[in-house]
Design an enzyme around this catalytic site. Structure first.
Site, mmCIF file in Angstrom:
data_model
loop_
_atom_site.group_PDB
_atom_site.id
_atom_site.type_symbol
_atom_site.label_atom_id
_atom_site.label_comp_id
_atom_site.label_asym_id
_atom_site.label_seq_id
_atom_site.Cartn_x
_atom_site.Cartn_y
_atom_site.Cartn_z
ATOM 1 C CB SER A 161 -0.873 -0.014 1.256
ATOM 2 O OG SER A 161 -1.521 1.229 1.413
ATOM 3 C CE1 TYR A 201 -4.227 -2.343 5.362
ATOM 4 C CE2 TYR A 201 -4.284 -0.009 4.803
ATOM 5 C CZ TYR A 201 -4.420 -1.325 4.435
ATOM 6 O OH TYR A 201 -4.743 -1.639 3.126
HETATM 7 P P1 NAD Z 1 -12.004 -5.572 0.812
HETATM 8 O O1 NAD Z 1 -12.320 -5.375 2.253
HETATM 9 O O2 NAD Z 1 -13.021 -5.206 -0.213
HETATM 10 O O3 NAD Z 1 -11.565 -7.087 0.580
HETATM 11 C C1 NAD Z 1 -10.811 -7.824 1.486
HETATM 12 C C2 NAD Z 1 -11.345 -9.245 1.474
HETATM 13 O O4 NAD Z 1 -10.517 -10.024 2.347
HETATM 14 C C3 NAD Z 1 -12.791 -9.359 1.983
HETATM 15 O O5 NAD Z 1 -13.578 -10.032 1.031
HETATM 16 C C4 NAD Z 1 -12.666 -10.161 3.274
HETATM 17 O O6 NAD Z 1 -13.742 -11.042 3.495
HETATM 18 C C5 NAD Z 1 -11.385 -10.930 3.024
HETATM 19 N N1 NAD Z 1 -10.764 -11.380 4.271
HETATM 20 C C6 NAD Z 1 -10.628 -10.664 5.420
HETATM 21 N N2 NAD Z 1 -10.062 -11.440 6.365
HETATM 22 C C7 NAD Z 1 -9.837 -12.657 5.799
HETATM 23 C C8 NAD Z 1 -9.286 -13.869 6.269
HETATM 24 N N3 NAD Z 1 -8.840 -14.000 7.519
HETATM 25 N N4 NAD Z 1 -9.228 -14.910 5.416
HETATM 26 C C9 NAD Z 1 -9.668 -14.802 4.156
HETATM 27 N N5 NAD Z 1 -10.215 -13.681 3.653
HETATM 28 C C10 NAD Z 1 -10.299 -12.617 4.465
HETATM 29 O O7 NAD Z 1 -10.631 -4.804 0.569
HETATM 30 P P2 NAD Z 1 -9.960 -4.284 -0.768
HETATM 31 O O8 NAD Z 1 -10.072 -2.815 -0.770
HETATM 32 O O9 NAD Z 1 -10.411 -5.054 -1.953
HETATM 33 O O10 NAD Z 1 -8.446 -4.646 -0.446
HETATM 34 C C11 NAD Z 1 -7.773 -5.784 -0.959
HETATM 35 C C12 NAD Z 1 -6.306 -5.671 -0.585
HETATM 36 O O11 NAD Z 1 -5.769 -4.446 -1.093
HETATM 37 C C13 NAD Z 1 -6.052 -5.636 0.924
HETATM 38 O O12 NAD Z 1 -4.848 -6.304 1.196
HETATM 39 C C14 NAD Z 1 -5.909 -4.165 1.215
HETATM 40 O O13 NAD Z 1 -5.174 -3.959 2.373
HETATM 41 C C15 NAD Z 1 -5.180 -3.715 -0.044
HETATM 42 N N6 NAD Z 1 -5.280 -2.285 -0.368
HETATM 43 C C16 NAD Z 1 -6.489 -1.682 -0.557
HETATM 44 C C17 NAD Z 1 -6.536 -0.337 -0.914
HETATM 45 C C18 NAD Z 1 -7.854 0.374 -1.131
HETATM 46 O O14 NAD Z 1 -7.839 1.603 -1.309
HETATM 47 N N7 NAD Z 1 -8.984 -0.307 -1.169
HETATM 48 C C19 NAD Z 1 -5.350 0.383 -1.066
HETATM 49 C C20 NAD Z 1 -4.140 -0.268 -0.864
HETATM 50 C C21 NAD Z 1 -4.113 -1.609 -0.533
#
Ligand code: NAD
Length: 280
Positions: free
Chosen positions: A163, A176
């Site tokens: 990130s 985080y």
């Molecule tokens: P999201 O919350 O939409 O998706 C995350 C998914 O992970 C969810 O479906 C959840 O059920 C699943 N999850 C949570 N705990 C779990 C576990 N113990 N076992 C299996 N599955 C589990 O989030 P997102 O925005 O799609 O993010 C996806 C990735 O990208 C994450 O690693 C997040 O940190 C990273 N990220 C997101 C952003 C953003 O702006 N959305 C930016 C940088 C990085």
């Protein structure tokens, strides 16, 4: 969806954790559209079954599996099922991750804290632990389960999700930010550790995306940016957010053995310039 690169993943088995979510659901579907056999893993079984059904309705290959990325035995069981259904894993996308309110302060600065607000001193140790565990162990444990296939094949690719806050921490979310810094570091460690096995390991560092979860934090009801949103846009030289489909070019490139054959251990920012800009 309109794929950004014409890369053919036909025959490749791609395992995506967190595929029930916004970003990794988009990635899982894109890989299926590019010919891969996709295993979509998530704690949220309903979400990945729905994704798999949508893919199948379009003639694509995708199976949904309930999996907790923090449970080694459950991951082993899912690994066995994926082997049976689709074959050994070629590409692993470690997408499951996220933050937790218990590890988030209400204020950006201690000196601005008001009575009753959650400050640094109120951060919950359990919440901090949860965030580190989900992001770090939630990347390490699925890699233990699925990279064995790649070691046997002497080829494969691991893609982690870091990130922007891994470079310089964002206010309010110390756990985080630290956990994602650990992911960037671990990506280099894995790339080195697996260097002699034919496995490459890279990461993407997405910038600021508008998703259903954070839309209300970023935009007022009349569509104008909130104060936090203004700060983000002022810190982004292109003055824009990133769309989840804009991650796909980097994801495909890093996961393609021909295009990125000599690339391992890198973290690719996909951030509309945020990390490059000093603000001055
Ligand atoms: P999201 O919350 O939409 O998706 C995350 C998914 O992970 C969810 O479906 C959840 O059920 C699943 N999850 C949570 N705990 C779990 C576990 N113990 N076992 C299996 N599955 C589990 O989030 P997102 O925005 O799609 O993010 C996806 C990735 O990208 C994450 O690693 C997040 O940190 C990273 N990220 C997101 C952003 C953003 O702006 N959305 C930016 C940088 C990085």
């Amino acid at each position: 969806m309109n794929l950004p690169l014409n890369i053919d993943f036909t025959g490749k088995v791609v395992v995506v954790t967190g595929a029930g979510g916004v970003l990794c659901g988009t990635m899982a579907k894109a890989f299926a559209q590019a010919g891969a056999k996709v295993a979509a893993l998530d704690l949220n079984e309903e979400a990945v079954k729905k994704l798999a059904d949508e893919c199948k309705a379009e003639g694509l290959i995708c199976e949904g599996y309930k999996a907790n990325v923090l449970e080694p035995e459950a991951l082993e069981a899912v690994h066995g099922q994926v082997l049976k259904d689709l074959g050994p894993c070629d590409i692993l996308v470690n997408g499951a991750g996220g933050n937790n309110p218990r590890a988030t302060t209400d204020n950006e600065y201690q000196h601005e804290a008001q009575e009753g607000q959650k400050t640094f001193f109120d951060l919950d140790a359990g919440g901090v632990d949860f965030v580190f565990k989900l992001n770090f162990q939630g990347t390490l444990l699925p890699t233990q389960a699925f990279a064995k296939d790649m070691v046997e094949k002497k080829s494969g690719c691991i893609l982690n999700i870091s990130s922007m806050n891994a470079y310089i921490p964002l206010t309010k979310i110390p756990a985080y930010s630290g956990a994602k810094a650990a992911i960037s570091n671990f990506t280099q460690w894995l790339a080195t550790h697996f260097a002699g096995t034919g496995i490459r390991c890279n990461a993407i560092a997405p910038g600021f995306l508008v998703s259903n979860q954070n839309r209300a934090l970023l935009f007022n009801e009349d569509g104008t940016p909130t104060a936090r949103s203004e700060k983000i846009l002022n810190g982004t030289p292109t003055r824009r957010f990133v769309d989840s489909e804009e991650l796909l070019g980097g994801v495909f490139f890093l996961c393609d053995d021909r295009a990125a054959s000599a690339i391992t251990g890198v973290v690719l920012p996909i951030d509309a310039g945020f990390a490059a800009y000093s603000g001055v």
